[in-house]
Design an enzyme around this catalytic site. Structure first.
Site, PDB file in Angstrom:
ATOM      1  N   GLU A  58       1.058  -1.409  -0.212  1.00  0.00           N
ATOM      2  CA  GLU A  58       0.075   0.666  -0.052  1.00  0.00           C
ATOM      3  C   GLU A  58       1.318   1.478  -0.307  1.00  0.00           C
ATOM      4  O   GLU A  58       0.294   2.478   0.467  1.00  0.00           O
ATOM      5  CB  GLU A  58      -1.157  -0.462   1.392  1.00  0.00           C
ATOM      6  CG  GLU A  58      -1.839  -1.172   1.595  1.00  0.00           C
ATOM      7  CD  GLU A  58      -3.616  -0.654   0.242  1.00  0.00           C
ATOM      8  OE1 GLU A  58      -3.130  -0.095  -0.365  1.00  0.00           O
ATOM      9  OE2 GLU A  58      -3.915  -1.650   0.339  1.00  0.00           O
ATOM     10  N   HIS A  62      -7.345  -4.086   9.955  1.00  0.00           N
ATOM     11  CA  HIS A  62      -9.059  -4.197   9.738  1.00  0.00           C
ATOM     12  C   HIS A  62      -9.120  -4.831  11.226  1.00  0.00           C
ATOM     13  O   HIS A  62      -9.236  -6.090  11.290  1.00  0.00           O
ATOM     14  CB  HIS A  62      -8.157  -6.387   9.548  1.00  0.00           C
ATOM     15  CG  HIS A  62      -7.655  -6.053   8.247  1.00  0.00           C
ATOM     16  ND1 HIS A  62      -7.122  -6.767   7.663  1.00  0.00           N
ATOM     17  CD2 HIS A  62      -6.995  -4.975   7.721  1.00  0.00           C
ATOM     18  CE1 HIS A  62      -6.445  -7.082   6.442  1.00  0.00           C
ATOM     19  NE2 HIS A  62      -6.793  -5.508   6.247  1.00  0.00           N
ATOM     20  N   HIS A  81      -2.827   1.429   8.741  1.00  0.00           N
ATOM     21  CA  HIS A  81      -4.073   0.488   8.266  1.00  0.00           C
ATOM     22  C   HIS A  81      -4.567  -1.023   8.851  1.00  0.00           C
ATOM     23  O   HIS A  81      -3.029  -0.943   9.036  1.00  0.00           O
ATOM     24  CB  HIS A  81      -3.806   0.226   6.918  1.00  0.00           C
ATOM     25  CG  HIS A  81      -4.844  -0.860   6.188  1.00  0.00           C
ATOM     26  ND1 HIS A  81      -5.789  -0.875   6.349  1.00  0.00           N
ATOM     27  CD2 HIS A  81      -4.193  -1.505   5.567  1.00  0.00           C
ATOM     28  CE1 HIS A  81      -7.000  -1.667   5.683  1.00  0.00           C
ATOM     29  NE2 HIS A  81      -5.920  -2.164   4.953  1.00  0.00           N
TER      30      HIS A  81
HETATM   31  O1  2HA Z   1      -0.975  -5.365   2.922  1.00  0.00           O
HETATM   32  O2  2HA Z   1      -3.630  -5.348   4.922  1.00  0.00           O
HETATM   33  O3  2HA Z   1      -4.592  -3.811   2.351  1.00  0.00           O
HETATM   34  C1  2HA Z   1      -2.036  -5.431   3.749  1.00  0.00           C
HETATM   35  C2  2HA Z   1      -3.285  -5.105   3.993  1.00  0.00           C
HETATM   36  C3  2HA Z   1      -3.266  -4.570   2.554  1.00  0.00           C
HETATM   37 ZN    ZN Z   2      -5.946  -4.514   4.539  1.00  0.00          ZN
END
Ligand code: 2HA
Ligand code: ZN
Length: 269
Positions: free
Chosen positions: A119, A144, A142
């Site tokens: 990314e 999850h 970033h």
């Molecule tokens: O790099 O989460 O969206 C791993 C990720 C990409």
């Molecule tokens: Zn991701």
């Protein structure tokens, strides 16, 4: 061991924060396999010694031209690297890059030739945007977060500021510590230019942006602060879910209670 962190306590402090946050992301179940990315603008720590360090990689294209990043330095999580490994050894699972004169390419300078995150174009585009706006934010994250991602599987939470208001209303701290709320980006292909552009647009109004059915992107002064914003939002999502599991729709703080708090804490919204 020879490391860019040796005799640079201020830089080491920043990288240690990255390692600490990477550990939290793993412990929270937000960083399966190589999930998530972190980049930190470390240009302020680039002394003469760092500026003289030779490249340890070929010149690589960023995939975008980013005029505000000329000569800047970033610590980046490595592509395909795991957050849980980065937590133990940030310099073996990430690297320091220098942006070259053309603002469109970079070299790795330390400690090892670990290729940066997939990314990278979106992370660096965000840093370029932050500098262009004169914003003193150095960290982008970033990740999850389970419950926040789950919410994005229901379109009713995807309309502007619906999720923000719901999450703010679950507990006063969330508005106090994530005062600009949660922006929304409808589903887009991971690593795509479209995703980067939509994210930057939302960062005009928000520090944390939700990528539908994928994860969040957060920016702040340092990585700990970026993590804290996501953490308070996800805490609110957990309270919402706990109430639903008890069999009722949570009342939420009233608009008047939230307004009172915004005034007392001098919040922007
Ligand atoms: O790099 O989460 O969206 C791993 C990720 C990409
Ligand atoms: Zn991701």
């Amino acid at each position: 061991m020879k490391s860019i962190l040796n005799n640079r306590p201020a830089l080491k402090t920043e990288i240690n924060k990255v390692a600490e946050v990477a550990g939290y992301l793993w412990q929270k179940g937000w960083a399966e396999r190589n999930g998530g990315n972190i980049t930190i603008n470390i240009t302020e720590y680039a002394d003469d010694g760092i500026q003289a360090m030779p490249a340890i990689s070929k010149v690589k294209p960023i995939g975008a031209t980013l005029p505000y990043l000329k000569g800047c330095y970033f610590y980046c999580k490595g592509t395909q690297k795991r957050m849980r490994d980065l937590a133990r050894d940030p310099m073996a699972n990430g690297s320091v890059i220098r942006i070259l004169e053309d603002c469109a390419s970079y070299v790795i300078i330390a400690d090892h030739p670990v290729n940066p995150t997939s990314e990278l174009p979106s992370h660096l585009s965000v840093h370029n945007y932050l500098i262009s706006k004169g914003v003193n934010y150095k960290a982008s994250l970033h990740t999850h977060p389970i419950e926040l991602v789950a919410m994005t599987h229901n379109q009713k939470f995807m309309a502007k500021d619906i999720a923000s208001n719901l999450l703010w209303s679950m507990i006063p701290e969330t508005k106090a510590f994530c005062p600009r709320g949660l922006g929304i980006v409808p589903y887009k292909l991971p690593s795509s230019v479209e995703l980067a552009e939509a994210t930057i647009k939302e960062l005009n109004d928000y520090d944390v942006v939700m990528w539908e059915k994928h994860g969040v992107f957060a920016v702040d002064t340092d990585i700990m602060a970026a993590f804290d914003q996501v953490d308070v939002l996800n805490k609110s999502a957990l309270i919402y879910i706990a109430a639903k599991n008890m069999g009722f729709e949570p009342e939420g703080m009233s608009q008047a209670q939230m307004k009172e708090m915004s005034e007392a804490f001098h919040l922007p919204k």
